[in-house]
Write a protein that holds these residues in place. Structure first.
Motif, PDB file in Angstrom:
ATOM      1  N   SER A  35       0.855  -1.183   0.000  1.00 33.76           N
ATOM      2  CA  SER A  35       0.000   0.000   0.000  1.00 33.76           C
ATOM      3  C   SER A  35       0.891   1.233   0.000  1.00 33.76           C
ATOM      4  O   SER A  35       1.725   1.406   0.889  1.00 33.76           O
ATOM      5  CB  SER A  35      -0.896   0.002   1.238  1.00 33.76           C
ATOM      6  N   ASP A  36       0.707   2.096  -1.018  1.00 33.59           N
ATOM      7  CA  ASP A  36       1.509   3.312  -1.112  1.00 33.59           C
ATOM      8  C   ASP A  36       1.102   4.332  -0.049  1.00 33.59           C
ATOM      9  O   ASP A  36       1.945   5.018   0.509  1.00 33.59           O
ATOM     10  CB  ASP A  36       1.368   3.937  -2.508  1.00 33.59           C
ATOM     11  N   VAL A  37      -0.184   4.410   0.234  1.00 38.19           N
ATOM     12  CA  VAL A  37      -0.679   5.391   1.197  1.00 38.19           C
ATOM     13  C   VAL A  37      -0.265   5.015   2.618  1.00 38.19           C
ATOM     14  O   VAL A  37       0.218   5.853   3.379  1.00 38.19           O
ATOM     15  CB  VAL A  37      -2.220   5.516   1.101  1.00 38.19           C
TER      16      VAL A  37
ATOM     17  N   ILE B  67      -8.681  -2.292   5.981  1.00 38.74           N
ATOM     18  CA  ILE B  67      -7.593  -1.635   5.258  1.00 38.74           C
ATOM     19  C   ILE B  67      -8.147  -0.501   4.393  1.00 38.74           C
ATOM     20  O   ILE B  67      -7.570   0.586   4.325  1.00 38.74           O
ATOM     21  CB  ILE B  67      -6.830  -2.650   4.385  1.00 38.74           C
ATOM     22  N   LYS B  68      -9.294  -0.755   3.735  1.00 38.37           N
ATOM     23  CA  LYS B  68      -9.916   0.275   2.892  1.00 38.37           C
ATOM     24  C   LYS B  68     -10.252   1.507   3.725  1.00 38.37           C
ATOM     25  O   LYS B  68      -9.989   2.637   3.311  1.00 38.37           O
ATOM     26  CB  LYS B  68     -11.182  -0.278   2.236  1.00 38.37           C
ATOM     27  N   ARG B  69     -10.818   1.311   4.910  1.00 39.39           N
ATOM     28  CA  ARG B  69     -11.174   2.439   5.778  1.00 39.39           C
ATOM     29  C   ARG B  69      -9.936   3.224   6.198  1.00 39.39           C
ATOM     30  O   ARG B  69      -9.966   4.452   6.264  1.00 39.39           O
ATOM     31  CB  ARG B  69     -11.931   1.939   7.001  1.00 39.39           C
TER      32      ARG B  69
ATOM     33  N   LYS C   3      -6.675   8.077   5.731  1.00 36.13           N
ATOM     34  CA  LYS C   3      -5.349   8.691   5.544  1.00 36.13           C
ATOM     35  C   LYS C   3      -5.360   9.667   4.355  1.00 36.13           C
ATOM     36  O   LYS C   3      -4.750  10.731   4.425  1.00 36.13           O
ATOM     37  CB  LYS C   3      -4.323   7.582   5.310  1.00 36.13           C
ATOM     38  N   LYS C   4      -6.076   9.298   3.268  1.00 42.64           N
ATOM     39  CA  LYS C   4      -6.170  10.190   2.105  1.00 42.64           C
ATOM     40  C   LYS C   4      -6.938  11.468   2.451  1.00 42.64           C
ATOM     41  O   LYS C   4      -6.595  12.550   1.965  1.00 42.64           O
ATOM     42  CB  LYS C   4      -6.870   9.482   0.931  1.00 42.64           C
ATOM     43  N   ALA C   5      -7.972  11.343   3.285  1.00 41.82           N
ATOM     44  CA  ALA C   5      -8.769  12.515   3.664  1.00 41.82           C
ATOM     45  C   ALA C   5      -7.969  13.481   4.527  1.00 41.82           C
ATOM     46  O   ALA C   5      -8.118  14.693   4.408  1.00 41.82           O
ATOM     47  CB  ALA C   5     -10.021  12.073   4.396  1.00 41.82           C
TER      48      ALA C   5
END
Length: 95
Positions: free
Chosen positions: A40-42, A84-86, A91-93
């Motif tokens: 995962s890059d994020v 993981i999606k959450r 993190k993106k938000a």
């Protein structure tokens, strides 16, 4: 451990093997599951999943694990993949 892809939800299907004489035999069609480590890059970490071979191509096509999980429907994902999606969305938000 169930025979289900953690990313796409692909599972065992049942059906018939049909011979030339039209004799039908019940059978199970199993998905081609592979134990893989995706990055995962994020989140900047490695994650292990049990995934169908077709799902690996889909992950690459969508641009990596993060992009795949963000676009995936919640009903198809396993509980671990949903967590993981959450994390990725959160993190993106914040970034």
């Amino acid at each position: 451990m169930s025979r289900r892809c953690e990313l796409t939800g692909k599972a065992v299907q049942t059906g018939n093997l049909v011979s030339h004489s039209n004799h039908k035999t019940r059978t199970r069609f199993l998905p081609n599951l592979c134990q893989v480590t995706l990055i995962s890059d994020v989140l900047q970490r490695k994650l292990r999943f049990r995934v169908a071979a077709a799902a690996l191509r889909s992950v690459e096509h969508r641009g990596g694990l993060d992009a795949f999980l963000v676009k995936a429907r919640d009903g198809d994902l396993s509980p671990g993949a949903l967590t993981i999606k959450r994390e990725i969305v959160k993190k993106k938000a914040s970034a």
